[in-house]
Scaffold this motif. Sequence first.
Motif, PDB file in Angstrom:
ATOM      1  N   ILE A 174       0.836  -1.212   0.000  1.00 21.88           N
ATOM      2  CA  ILE A 174       0.000   0.000   0.000  1.00 21.88           C
ATOM      3  C   ILE A 174       0.862   1.250   0.000  1.00 21.88           C
ATOM      4  O   ILE A 174       0.637   2.179  -0.791  1.00 21.88           O
ATOM      5  CB  ILE A 174      -0.938  -0.016   1.225  1.00 21.88           C
ATOM      6  N   VAL A 175       1.878   1.291   0.878  1.00 24.38           N
ATOM      7  CA  VAL A 175       2.683   2.505   1.023  1.00 24.38           C
ATOM      8  C   VAL A 175       3.532   2.761  -0.222  1.00 24.38           C
ATOM      9  O   VAL A 175       3.669   3.908  -0.667  1.00 24.38           O
ATOM     10  CB  VAL A 175       3.577   2.410   2.273  1.00 24.38           C
ATOM     11  N   LEU A 176       4.105   1.713  -0.816  1.00 26.38           N
ATOM     12  CA  LEU A 176       4.903   1.916  -2.024  1.00 26.38           C
ATOM     13  C   LEU A 176       4.052   2.389  -3.195  1.00 26.38           C
ATOM     14  O   LEU A 176       4.576   2.979  -4.153  1.00 26.38           O
ATOM     15  CB  LEU A 176       5.629   0.629  -2.410  1.00 26.38           C
ATOM     16  N   GLY A 177       2.747   2.132  -3.122  1.00 28.08           N
ATOM     17  CA  GLY A 177       1.856   2.607  -4.177  1.00 28.08           C
ATOM     18  C   GLY A 177       1.496   4.070  -4.029  1.00 28.08           C
ATOM     19  O   GLY A 177       0.944   4.674  -4.964  1.00 28.08           O
ATOM     20  N   ILE A 178       1.795   4.661  -2.857  1.00 27.25           N
ATOM     21  CA  ILE A 178       1.483   6.080  -2.642  1.00 27.25           C
ATOM     22  C   ILE A 178       2.356   6.939  -3.548  1.00 27.25           C
ATOM     23  O   ILE A 178       3.580   6.872  -3.509  1.00 27.25           O
ATOM     24  CB  ILE A 178       1.719   6.476  -1.176  1.00 27.25           C
ATOM     25  N   GLY A 179       1.732   7.763  -4.357  1.00 25.14           N
ATOM     26  CA  GLY A 179       2.477   8.670  -5.231  1.00 25.14           C
ATOM     27  C   GLY A 179       3.155   7.995  -6.392  1.00 25.14           C
ATOM     28  O   GLY A 179       3.927   8.631  -7.119  1.00 25.14           O
ATOM     29  N   SER A 180       2.902   6.682  -6.585  1.00 25.92           N
ATOM     30  CA  SER A 180       3.537   5.969  -7.680  1.00 25.92           C
ATOM     31  C   SER A 180       2.804   6.255  -8.982  1.00 25.92           C
ATOM     32  O   SER A 180       1.579   6.219  -9.048  1.00 25.92           O
ATOM     33  CB  SER A 180       3.537   4.460  -7.402  1.00 25.92           C
ATOM     34  N   THR A 181       3.581   6.559 -10.034  1.00 22.64           N
ATOM     35  CA  THR A 181       2.995   6.862 -11.345  1.00 22.64           C
ATOM     36  C   THR A 181       2.877   5.632 -12.231  1.00 22.64           C
ATOM     37  O   THR A 181       2.327   5.695 -13.314  1.00 22.64           O
ATOM     38  CB  THR A 181       3.853   7.911 -12.068  1.00 22.64           C
ATOM     39  N   GLY A 182       3.443   4.553 -11.737  1.00 20.16           N
ATOM     40  CA  GLY A 182       3.405   3.319 -12.524  1.00 20.16           C
ATOM     41  C   GLY A 182       4.563   3.173 -13.474  1.00 20.16           C
ATOM     42  O   GLY A 182       4.675   2.181 -14.181  1.00 20.16           O
ATOM     43  N   THR A 183       5.457   4.161 -13.545  1.00 19.12           N
ATOM     44  CA  THR A 183       6.601   4.090 -14.454  1.00 19.12           C
ATOM     45  C   THR A 183       7.890   3.708 -13.747  1.00 19.12           C
ATOM     46  O   THR A 183       8.860   3.332 -14.385  1.00 19.12           O
ATOM     47  CB  THR A 183       6.806   5.454 -15.138  1.00 19.12           C
ATOM     48  N   GLU A 184       7.908   3.809 -12.387  1.00 18.81           N
ATOM     49  CA  GLU A 184       9.126   3.461 -11.676  1.00 18.81           C
ATOM     50  C   GLU A 184       9.363   1.951 -11.720  1.00 18.81           C
ATOM     51  O   GLU A 184       8.435   1.166 -11.621  1.00 18.81           O
ATOM     52  CB  GLU A 184       9.048   3.897 -10.201  1.00 18.81           C
ATOM     53  N   THR A 185      10.613   1.574 -11.912  1.00 22.09           N
ATOM     54  CA  THR A 185      10.955   0.153 -11.932  1.00 22.09           C
ATOM     55  C   THR A 185      11.789  -0.247 -10.734  1.00 22.09           C
ATOM     56  O   THR A 185      11.916  -1.438 -10.453  1.00 22.09           O
ATOM     57  CB  THR A 185      11.725  -0.189 -13.223  1.00 22.09           C
ATOM     58  N   THR A 186      12.365   0.716 -10.038  1.00 22.42           N
ATOM     59  CA  THR A 186      13.201   0.387  -8.888  1.00 22.42           C
ATOM     60  C   THR A 186      12.952   1.366  -7.756  1.00 22.42           C
ATOM     61  O   THR A 186      12.428   2.467  -7.953  1.00 22.42           O
ATOM     62  CB  THR A 186      14.701   0.424  -9.250  1.00 22.42           C
ATOM     63  N   ILE A 187      13.346   0.937  -6.553  1.00 27.43           N
ATOM     64  CA  ILE A 187      13.306   1.794  -5.376  1.00 27.43           C
ATOM     65  C   ILE A 187      14.446   2.809  -5.481  1.00 27.43           C
ATOM     66  O   ILE A 187      15.529   2.512  -5.972  1.00 27.43           O
ATOM     67  CB  ILE A 187      13.463   0.946  -4.106  1.00 27.43           C
ATOM     68  N   GLY A 188      14.212   4.040  -4.977  1.00 29.58           N
ATOM     69  CA  GLY A 188      15.247   5.074  -5.026  1.00 29.58           C
ATOM     70  C   GLY A 188      15.227   5.943  -3.781  1.00 29.58           C
ATOM     71  O   GLY A 188      14.388   5.764  -2.886  1.00 29.58           O
ATOM     72  N   PRO A 189      16.156   6.923  -3.693  1.00 29.96           N
ATOM     73  CA  PRO A 189      16.227   7.804  -2.518  1.00 29.96           C
ATOM     74  C   PRO A 189      14.931   8.571  -2.249  1.00 29.96           C
ATOM     75  O   PRO A 189      14.651   8.928  -1.107  1.00 29.96           O
ATOM     76  CB  PRO A 189      17.370   8.768  -2.882  1.00 29.96           C
ATOM     77  N   GLU A 190      14.148   8.782  -3.279  1.00 27.25           N
ATOM     78  CA  GLU A 190      12.892   9.517  -3.098  1.00 27.25           C
ATOM     79  C   GLU A 190      11.857   8.719  -2.314  1.00 27.25           C
ATOM     80  O   GLU A 190      10.821   9.277  -1.896  1.00 27.25           O
ATOM     81  CB  GLU A 190      12.313   9.891  -4.468  1.00 27.25           C
ATOM     82  N   ASP A 191      12.114   7.447  -2.085  1.00 20.90           N
ATOM     83  CA  ASP A 191      11.170   6.596  -1.345  1.00 20.90           C
ATOM     84  C   ASP A 191      11.499   6.479   0.137  1.00 20.90           C
ATOM     85  O   ASP A 191      10.889   5.675   0.841  1.00 20.90           O
ATOM     86  CB  ASP A 191      11.153   5.185  -1.950  1.00 20.90           C
ATOM     87  N   ALA A 192      12.434   7.291   0.642  1.00 23.91           N
ATOM     88  CA  ALA A 192      12.850   7.170   2.040  1.00 23.91           C
ATOM     89  C   ALA A 192      11.687   7.402   2.999  1.00 23.91           C
ATOM     90  O   ALA A 192      11.544   6.691   4.009  1.00 23.91           O
ATOM     91  CB  ALA A 192      13.983   8.147   2.331  1.00 23.91           C
ATOM     92  N   TYR A 193      10.837   8.378   2.704  1.00 18.48           N
ATOM     93  CA  TYR A 193       9.726   8.693   3.609  1.00 18.48           C
ATOM     94  C   TYR A 193       8.732   7.536   3.694  1.00 18.48           C
ATOM     95  O   TYR A 193       8.069   7.336   4.720  1.00 18.48           O
ATOM     96  CB  TYR A 193       9.027   9.978   3.155  1.00 18.48           C
ATOM     97  N   LYS A 194       8.623   6.746   2.627  1.00 25.39           N
ATOM     98  CA  LYS A 194       7.698   5.608   2.637  1.00 25.39           C
ATOM     99  C   LYS A 194       8.132   4.553   3.654  1.00 25.39           C
ATOM    100  O   LYS A 194       7.288   3.956   4.328  1.00 25.39           O
ATOM    101  CB  LYS A 194       7.617   4.990   1.239  1.00 25.39           C
ATOM    102  N   PHE A 195       9.436   4.354   3.775  1.00 19.43           N
ATOM    103  CA  PHE A 195       9.925   3.385   4.754  1.00 19.43           C
ATOM    104  C   PHE A 195       9.681   3.858   6.184  1.00 19.43           C
ATOM    105  O   PHE A 195       9.464   3.050   7.085  1.00 19.43           O
ATOM    106  CB  PHE A 195      11.407   3.108   4.515  1.00 19.43           C
TER     107      PHE A 195
END
Length: 553
Positions: free
Chosen positions: A174-195
Amino acid sequence: MTLSLRLRAGFGFGHVLNDLCSALWFTYLLVYFHHVLLFDNTYAGLVLLIGQIADGLATPFVGRESDRQDDTAFCSKYGKRKVWHFAGCLCVLLGFPFIFLGCIHCEGSEEWAQVMYYAPFVIIFQFGWASTQINHLSLIPDLARSEDERTDLNSIRYAFTVMSNITVYLITWIVLGIGSTGTETTIGPEDAYKFRYIVGAVLVIGAVFVILFHVLVKENVYSSTYGPIEQSTSQCQTENAIDRPIHCRMAWNDWFAEPQFYLIAMLYMCTRLFCNITQSYVPIYLQDSLHLHEQSLAYIPLVMYLSGFITSMVMNCANKKIGRKATFLIGCVLALASCVGVLLGKGDLYKTYLLYGVAVLMGAGGSTMLVTSLSLTADLIGPNSETGAFVYGAMSFTDKLSNGITVMVIQSITPCTSCCPDCNWYFRNVLGYGCGLFALLAIVAILLLLPAKIGHRRKAQGREASDNNSHNVCNESHLETVVVNACTAAAKGQVPVGVCAGPSESATTDKEDKQELVLGDDYVSISQQPEVAEEDPKDTVRYRHEAAPTDVI
């Protein structure tokens, strides 16, 4: 006595916080440090290695200290296992969140300096995790009095482990889907807040279950301090009497003379290596080898644990029908099949459909191996709950240390997957060949155990042979329930179970008295029947078969 529903449910709640944090630790720690914090592979592995070493050193220490008799008022009333469990939970709640909050005010520091920042929080978390795990496992021999009950508690424990992992993966999905555009293929530094969101939700849920556990479960203080209370007609209980091997009290260092101790440690270590390495490297395999969408980091592990949950529900029946050893072999075969599937899996058909079948096999195999290995460990301990925590601590020590070293080796030789297309399959080989090797070693261990009866003591064999020659204690043929006068025992320095009804005289030991009373390990015997005056029935007490910690009084 059948375990109540309240006790079963409460026992299952007791490891939920650990399971939630463990799912994040093994599944997402390497992904977070490598893909979000952009750590070098070696430094990311070093953080995990520090944690595994801290956990490995803490487990035997916690195990031995937990087994130690504690006469303080609070521990005697509340239960020493629960006290250690609660202290461990506090350490987990205090240390774990800082691991996923980033290096506060030091984000731009050198990676080795950031590792030094994370190390204290990792150590606090791992000490707490070890304390919670060991004392939760040690409650199994204390609460359960039969193999079936121990299997039930292990199955319940693993069912809650699976549900905890499923909860983590659902939250992550659920959390990784927040703000996801569907084009990302990998986790990146911009996902720190999700963790940070994921960790916060996990700790709140875990804290609730810790409270429920301590409210619902009442530790059998009498049993965990002195051993089982039930008395049979023989102080040295035999297999025919209560379906257990000969029972002689075990000190912590006595286990090192037992061959089964080493074989089951090897079996447990290989099982944990398979489960933890698959848990750690499946997400990286999905990202770096198969290049799947970031949400696959949640739903593929979710499939694994759903299959593990379903499998855990039938483990009790399988253990009863075909036995633990056969059940464990079935788990190893399923695990090997999943490793073969990973090695052969390529192409879009595999990524779209067949990958789910491999995940099912991997989850079912790991679940079967883990539940059965824990049941085998509980059978090894048997009625010797006085050193049960030490055994679980020793098993966990081999597990944690081997896991940390294995991960560090894998991370140290990781190739540059971005600059070498063929190196993308490195993590496929880790799962296929590495985890397949662990399953094969587990098969070797269980095959070596096939002719043995789990829980049979070499110490008991030696004592039985010695007793046959010297007419000593621990002999079923002449050991009956020992009933002695309470005041006579007190006069010779022994504290009986109960209160002496006679005058309170200081206890003395007459070393020259040939009619000495000997209290040895787990039995009570009288080398020569003492001559006593006519007894008052109210002054007579019955000794339980497990004596107080002193060997000879």
